[in-house]
Enzyme design. Structure first.
Site, mmCIF file in Angstrom:
data_model
loop_
_atom_site.group_PDB
_atom_site.id
_atom_site.type_symbol
_atom_site.label_atom_id
_atom_site.label_comp_id
_atom_site.label_asym_id
_atom_site.label_seq_id
_atom_site.Cartn_x
_atom_site.Cartn_y
_atom_site.Cartn_z
ATOM 1 N N HIS A 186 41.846 -39.740 67.542
ATOM 2 C CA HIS A 186 40.743 -40.414 66.763
ATOM 3 C C HIS A 186 41.567 -41.692 66.381
ATOM 4 O O HIS A 186 42.827 -41.904 66.332
ATOM 5 C CB HIS A 186 40.342 -39.805 65.508
ATOM 6 C CG HIS A 186 39.738 -38.627 65.693
ATOM 7 N ND1 HIS A 186 38.247 -38.764 65.571
ATOM 8 C CD2 HIS A 186 39.943 -37.435 66.068
ATOM 9 C CE1 HIS A 186 37.657 -37.765 66.025
ATOM 10 N NE2 HIS A 186 38.743 -36.745 66.183
ATOM 11 N N GLU A 193 42.140 -43.589 63.807
ATOM 12 C CA GLU A 193 43.132 -43.459 62.693
ATOM 13 C C GLU A 193 44.475 -43.015 63.148
ATOM 14 O O GLU A 193 45.548 -43.536 62.696
ATOM 15 C CB GLU A 193 42.582 -42.915 61.465
ATOM 16 C CG GLU A 193 41.277 -43.543 60.898
ATOM 17 C CD GLU A 193 40.078 -42.771 61.649
ATOM 18 O OE1 GLU A 193 40.145 -42.560 63.056
ATOM 19 O OE2 GLU A 193 39.073 -42.494 60.748
#
Length: 123
Positions: A59, A61
Site C-alpha cells: 500500500h 503508506e
C-alpha cells in the site's frame, strides 16, 4: 513562516500526493499516493503497488515508509523524528473521488473471481 504560506506549502505537498495517486491509477492500482516530508524534503514517496507486485502489503503508506526507513539509515537518524501528519480535509475532494470511481469502473484482472452461490432447492 506566516500561516497562509504554511498552508500553501501543505497544499503543494497534497498536490504532489494526488499526482502520485494518478500514477497508481494509470498502473491499474487503487489511486492512493503518500508523501512523507521531513523539514521540507520528501523522504518517502509511495503509491499503491498491490496489483502490480501481487503483494497485499504494498500500500502507498507502506511503500513510503520503506523509503523513509532507508533514508533514516543513510542519514543515521532515528525514524521517530520524521513522522507527522498534515492534511487539509476536503482539499481537491471531488478529483480524488473521481479517481476512485475511475478505478472501480475498470476491470481489475487481479481481483478474486466471485463465488457463485448455489441455489437452494428448499423453500
Amino acid at each position: 513562516m506566516a500561516a497562509a504560506e504554511g498552508e500553501e506549502v501543505i497544499l503543494a505537498w497534497m498536490d504532489q500526493a494526488l499526482d502520485v495517486a494518478k500514477e497508481a491509477l494509470e498502473k491499474g492500482e487503487v489511486p492512493v499516493g503518500c508523501l512523507v516530508v521531513h523539514h521540507g524534503e520528501v523522504v518517502g514517496r509511495g503509491r499503491n503497488e498491490v496489483n502490480e507486485t501481487k503483494n497485499a502489503t504494498r500500500h502507498a503508506e507502506l511503500v513510503a515508509i520503506d523509503q523513509v526507513l532507508d533514508w533514516c539509515k543513510q542519514q543515521n537518524r532515528d525514524y521517530t523524528e520524521v513522522f507527522a501528519n498534515s492534511c487539509v480535509s476536503g482539499y481537491r475532494a471531488k478529483e480524488a473521488v473521481e479517481m476512485l470511481k475511475d478505478f472501480y469502473r475498470q476491470e481489475n484482472p487481479n481481483a478474486p473471481k466471485s463465488k457463485v452461490r448455489k441455489k437452494n432447492n428448499r423453500n
